[in-house]
Enzyme design. Structure first.
Site, PDB file in Angstrom:
ATOM      1  N   SER A 179      19.772  43.167  24.613  1.00 20.58           N
ATOM      2  CA  SER A 179      19.346  42.145  23.135  1.00 20.58           C
ATOM      3  C   SER A 179      18.257  43.857  22.335  1.00 20.58           C
ATOM      4  CB  SER A 179      18.361  41.185  22.980  1.00 20.58           C
ATOM      5  OG  SER A 179      17.337  41.325  23.760  1.00 20.58           O
ATOM      6  N   HIS A 207      23.678  37.077  24.775  1.00 26.95           N
ATOM      7  CA  HIS A 207      24.404  37.992  24.151  1.00 26.95           C
ATOM      8  C   HIS A 207      25.354  38.314  24.864  1.00 26.95           C
ATOM      9  CE1 HIS A 207      20.722  38.153  21.639  1.00 26.95           C
ATOM     10  NE2 HIS A 207      20.349  37.986  22.463  1.00 26.95           N
ATOM     11  N   LYS A 238      23.405  31.600  19.116  1.00 27.07           N
ATOM     12  CA  LYS A 238      23.850  32.941  18.951  1.00 27.07           C
ATOM     13  C   LYS A 238      25.825  32.780  18.773  1.00 27.07           C
ATOM     14  CE  LYS A 238      20.218  35.144  20.909  1.00 27.07           C
ATOM     15  NZ  LYS A 238      19.665  34.475  21.291  1.00 27.07           N
TER      16      LYS A 238
END
Length: 387
Positions: A179, A207, A238
């Site tokens: 990240s 991610h 996300k």
């Protein structure tokens, strides 16, 4: 010295090291163009990679979910807080990721805090990439297993650690996309090592889910990997634009986790209205090839136009595009200069990143425009060149 005065001294020490963090307050929905602390800003700091957080279809879905299911779950999943819509969401996530079964949680931190302790204990061993997310580190410590950390991405070092271990059970733990660096773990090599040394492999795809792989199915799908040894963790706050997380894998493994994970057993279930909206989010991700193409174009534009002299754009093929500055104070000053120019890019400092590697963390979104990216690169060139 009293407890309070010691605390004040510690805060002052943090301030002296440029480690004090400040919250910003948004007055508009999540998006690149936002009003922050009363100022109109262009933001490059969100993990909303596909631009779904303020998508009108998702807003309508969560309102529809609240009208259908109410506001809260009322209890833990294993008491009376598990609804039919939770069941549908878990089945959809399992199908979408190519796994036999999935288990939904309120946050990704809860997933990562609980898995290791459910699978391992004293006499067992965890082998973790040194740059793993803090939640994975904390989960390893809670398990009471031996905790071995290998240099970032160094599969040779990991192989040596595994070969020298006499632990009963072994777990390899890694982020998929790191990240703060934006690079991708060598997942195929890690799975090969897990097979060679009879270990589990836990991949936190926070991610990668929604961004990587065919139809955004994640980093494991992008690498063409599937195995009963794999435990896939994905977050839903996300690229999915909402909130929550899940772990997916072999049906027997997920059943064991449901029966034993304290972070699942002893917490109230996520609102069923959220699960209702997440079903729509997965549909949007699956149909989101155009959004992913736009995101890839922004990444290519940034890599092709950003020419730094003193600072370093770190190698990344993901929406996370860090610019390493090194010194804490210099990174904070660069972020402040960008802020003064109307651009919101966070300065990331220890302990989030190793000492001496403070950086600007640029996060791109499909909701950005080509002009937005040009504005950012021009500002970075100007600020780097300013003494």
């Amino acid at each position: 010295m009293t407890l309070l005065s010691q605390l004040r001294a510690d805060l002052a020490d943090h301030a002296g090291k440029s480690l004090i963090r400040r919250r910003r307050t948004l007055d508009t929905p999540c998006g690149p163009h936002a009003v922050v602390d009363g100022r109109q800003m262009l933001a490059f700091c969100s993990n909303d990679y596909l631009g779904l957080a303020a998508h009108p279809t998702l807003s309508a879905a969560i309102a529809e979910g609240a009208a259908r299911w109410g506001a809260g779950a009322g209890a833990s999943h294993l008491v009376s807080g598990h609804y039919a819509v939770h069941e549908r969401l878990e089945a959809r996530l399992a199908e979408f990721t190519g796994c036999e079964r999935a288990l939904v949680f309120s946050t990704g931190y809860m997933v990562n805090m609980g898995i290791a302790a459910a699978l391992l204990g004293r006499g067992d061993a965890i082998f973790a990439d040194r740059l793993n997310h803090a939640s994975l580190v904390d989960g390893a410590l809670l398990s009471r297993a031996e905790h071995h950390r290998y240099a970032h991405g160094d599969t040779a070092a990991l192989s040596r650690l595994l070969a020298g271990s006499t632990a009963r059970r072994k777990l390899i733990v890694t982020d998929s996309v790191f990240s703060m660096d934006g690079d991708i773990a060598p997942l195929a090599e890690l799975l090969a090592l897990a097979e060679a040394h009879d270990a589990w492999l836990l991949v936190d795809d926070a991610h990668g889910f929604g961004v990587l792989g065919p139809q955004g199915r994640g980093a494991l799908a992008a690498a063409g990997l599937a195995h009963w040894r794999l435990l896939l963790v994905g977050t839903l706050g996300k690229a999915a634009g909402l909130s929550g997380a899940f772990v997916a894998g072999h049906a027997d493994v997920i059943e064991w986790l449901m029966q034993t994970m304290r972070t699942y057993i002893f917490t109230t279930g996520a609102p069923p209205a959220l699960a209702h909206a997440l079903l729509t989010a997965i549909d949007l991700i699956e149909r989101g090839d155009a959004l992913r193409a736009t995101l890839a174009a922004h990444q290519q534009q940034l890599r092709g136009t950003l020419r730094l002299v003193q600072w370093q754009r770190m190698p990344s093929t993901t929406p996370i595009q860090p610019v390493k500055i090194g010194d804490n104070a210099a990174a904070v000053a660069a972020a402040a200069a960008l802020w003064d120019d109307g651009l919101w890019v966070p300065a990331i400092r220890p302990p989030t990143v190793p000492p001496g590697t403070a950086r600007l963390r640029i996060s791109l979104s499909a909701a950005h425009t080509e002009h937005d990216v040009s504005r950012l690169t021009n500002a970075l060139h100007r600020i780097e060149a300013t003494p």
